[in-house]
Design an enzyme around this catalytic site. Structure first.
Site, PDB file in Angstrom:
ATOM      1  N   ASN A   7      16.879 -19.474   7.926  1.00 29.99           N
ATOM      2  CA  ASN A   7      15.928 -18.905   6.972  1.00 29.99           C
ATOM      3  C   ASN A   7      16.498 -19.123   5.572  1.00 29.99           C
ATOM      4  OD1 ASN A   7      14.286 -17.298   5.414  1.00 29.99           O
ATOM      5  ND2 ASN A   7      14.424 -15.506   6.734  1.00 29.99           N
ATOM      6  N   ARG A  87      12.346 -20.874   9.434  1.00 28.69           N
ATOM      7  CA  ARG A  87      11.297 -19.981   8.967  1.00 28.69           C
ATOM      8  C   ARG A  87      10.702 -20.578   7.694  1.00 28.69           C
ATOM      9  NH1 ARG A  87      11.309 -14.456   5.651  1.00 28.69           N
ATOM     10  NH2 ARG A  87       9.184 -13.913   6.123  1.00 28.69           N
ATOM     11  N   HIS A 174       4.011 -12.642   7.294  1.00 27.80           N
ATOM     12  CA  HIS A 174       4.655 -11.878   8.374  1.00 27.80           C
ATOM     13  C   HIS A 174       4.030 -12.207   9.731  1.00 27.80           C
ATOM     14  CE1 HIS A 174       5.391  -8.496   5.197  1.00 27.80           C
ATOM     15  NE2 HIS A 174       6.502  -9.200   5.328  1.00 27.80           N
ATOM     16  N   ARG A 235       5.809  -4.551  -5.009  1.00 27.87           N
ATOM     17  CA  ARG A 235       4.544  -5.258  -5.242  1.00 27.87           C
ATOM     18  C   ARG A 235       3.380  -4.276  -5.276  1.00 27.87           C
ATOM     19  NH1 ARG A 235       5.637  -8.913  -0.442  1.00 27.87           N
ATOM     20  NH2 ARG A 235       7.281 -10.305  -1.169  1.00 27.87           N
ATOM     21  N   GLU A 379      11.896 -11.286  14.245  1.00 29.18           N
ATOM     22  CA  GLU A 379      11.339 -12.573  13.818  1.00 29.18           C
ATOM     23  C   GLU A 379      12.220 -13.733  14.253  1.00 29.18           C
ATOM     24  OE1 GLU A 379      10.807 -10.450  10.055  1.00 29.18           O
ATOM     25  OE2 GLU A 379       9.092 -11.752   9.689  1.00 29.18           O
TER      26      GLU A 379
END
Ligand code: ADP
Length: 393
Positions: A7, A87, A174, A235, A379
């Site tokens: 990743n 990823r 996601h 955010r 993940e």
């Protein structure tokens, strides 16, 4: 089969090594290119151990990672690694599944352009392929699982020519996590995912919600970028789009400044003025801090509204699934959300909710209209599984 999961972030590189589905090792290199790079081996039960290293760019970081994996005895030699799963945050409109990386994937112009901050994922893949040639590399996109959304759910009501010109539409993120937890929940129910309707709540520093109807995503809260949807750590999530030109005008901000404020200074941090970390906010809210309390309420309310919407979209659900940092570890937030779903017939088992931290468990009572699960996301494991599936054709 030994699979390496990679990743790549703008200045970091995380890796996980799997033997089949069994985790062998994990680590990360941070501050790449700063002259102060740090390597850390991540231990499951012990604190991570860190040491300064030299990594001027991602390519050097990848070589360093491989040397560490061998030196630590995770693999006998680099040639033991049989495949690499990467990823990739934004796949753009082309990629509906994980794919073997080739020149077309590396050049994915739209994927790069739609998420300039994450274009580094593509550069990381390229560097990794140069260092590890001759074995399959697989790209696993955060956007892929959401590509089944119907056109009407993914289309924004702007002039259609602009939609077409820039491929502006809802992509969602996601996806690997939403897919993983929905498959696990189906397993816990003892049913085929194709027979289940779920709302998956990935609540971390970045948060998103997905409506998963019989194994397929039919809507999700994030949009063309991860800025849309529920309130997040820093955010803003959904807001009246007219606020943007208003602020640009009145604060004399350019687009970059606006992006920075909405991505990095808003959400729980902006609301509370304290922190983006939910643990700090819950503590302060418990001590009566007014804006910490407001931040929790706005966060919870934004989530409850999405649950109501997706419940309607699917005409009922079998289960709500909580995952990621907040979803897995905060009984208080889970209780606050489910409290507001009382009218929908959701009944949380208080004791079970309270003691379930980062384990797979049903936390609803037998009287609840739908089940409520906590399912820790994984993940990396999902990327390893996808990689294996692509390699095996
Ligand atoms: P990321 O989106 O960066 O992967 P995570 O999924 O790790 O984030 O989630 C990070 C969030 O989880 C942070 O807001 C953190 O405060 C929150 N969190 C972690 N542990 C707890 C806890 N015990 N109670 C409440 N929130 C928690």
């Amino acid at each position: 089969v030994i699979i390496l999961v990679v990743n790549t972030g703008s200045s970091s590189l995380k890796y996980t090594v799997f033997k089949g589905e069994s985790l062998q090792a994990a680590g990360l290199i941070e501050k790449i290119g700063s002259g102060q790079a740090v390597y850390s081996r991540v231990h499951l039960q012990a604190p991570k151990q860190s040491e300064p290293v030299s990594a001027a760019n991602h390519r050097e970081a990848i070589t360093l990672m491989l040397n560490k994996i061998v030196a630590e005895g995770v693999v006998g030699s680099v040639s033991d690694i049989q495949a690499v799963g990467h990823r990739v945050v934004h796949g753009g409109p082309l990629y509906k599944h994980s794919v073997r990386v080739d020149a077309a994937v590396l050049q994915n112009r739209l994927g790069r352009a739609l998420a300039p901050l994450h274009a580094v994922n593509y550069d990381g893949m390229e560097a990794c392929m140069q260092v590890l040639p001759g074995i399959p590399h697989v790209a696993v996109f955060d956007t892929a699982f959401h590509q089944t959304m119907p056109e009407y759910a993914a289309t924004y009501a702007i002039p259609y020519a602009l939609t077409e010109k820039y491929q502006i539409r809802k992509y969602g993120f996601h996806g690997t996590s939403h897919k993983y937890v929905s498959q696990r929940a189906a397993m816990l129910l003892g049913r085929d995912p194709r027979q289940c309707r779920f709302i998956t709540l990935h609540l971390g520093n970045g948060s998103s919600i997905a409506a998963v109807d019989r194994g397929q995503c039919v809507d999700t809260s994030m949009g063309m970028t991860p800025l849309a949807g529920v309130v997040m750590g820093t955010r803003a999530g959904d807001l009246d789009p007219a606020i943007l030109p208003f602020l640009m005008q009145h604060e004399s901000w350019d687009a970059a400044k606006l992006e920075e404020v909405l991505n990095k200074q808003s959400g729980i941090l902006g609301l509370s003025g304290i922190s983006n970390d939910m643990r700090d906010i819950l503590k302060q809210a418990g001590e009566g801090h007014a804006r910490a309390k407001l931040a929790v309420s706005v966060f919870v309310y934004s989530i409850v509204k999405y649950i109501g919407a997706y419940w309607t979209v699917m005409g009922g659900i079998d289960a709500l699934i909580f995952t990621a940092g907040i979803g897995e570890k905060s009984p208080a937030i889970r209780a606050a959300i489910c409290q507001q779903l009382h009218g929908m017939g959701v009944r949380l088992h208080a004791a079970s909710n309270q003691k379930t931290i980062s384990t797979e468990k049903v936390i609803s009572t037998v009287f609840s209209r739908c089940k409520v699960f906590v399912v820790p996301t994984n993940e990396e494991l999902m990327i390893a599984k996808e990689t294996l599936a692509v390699v095996n054709g």
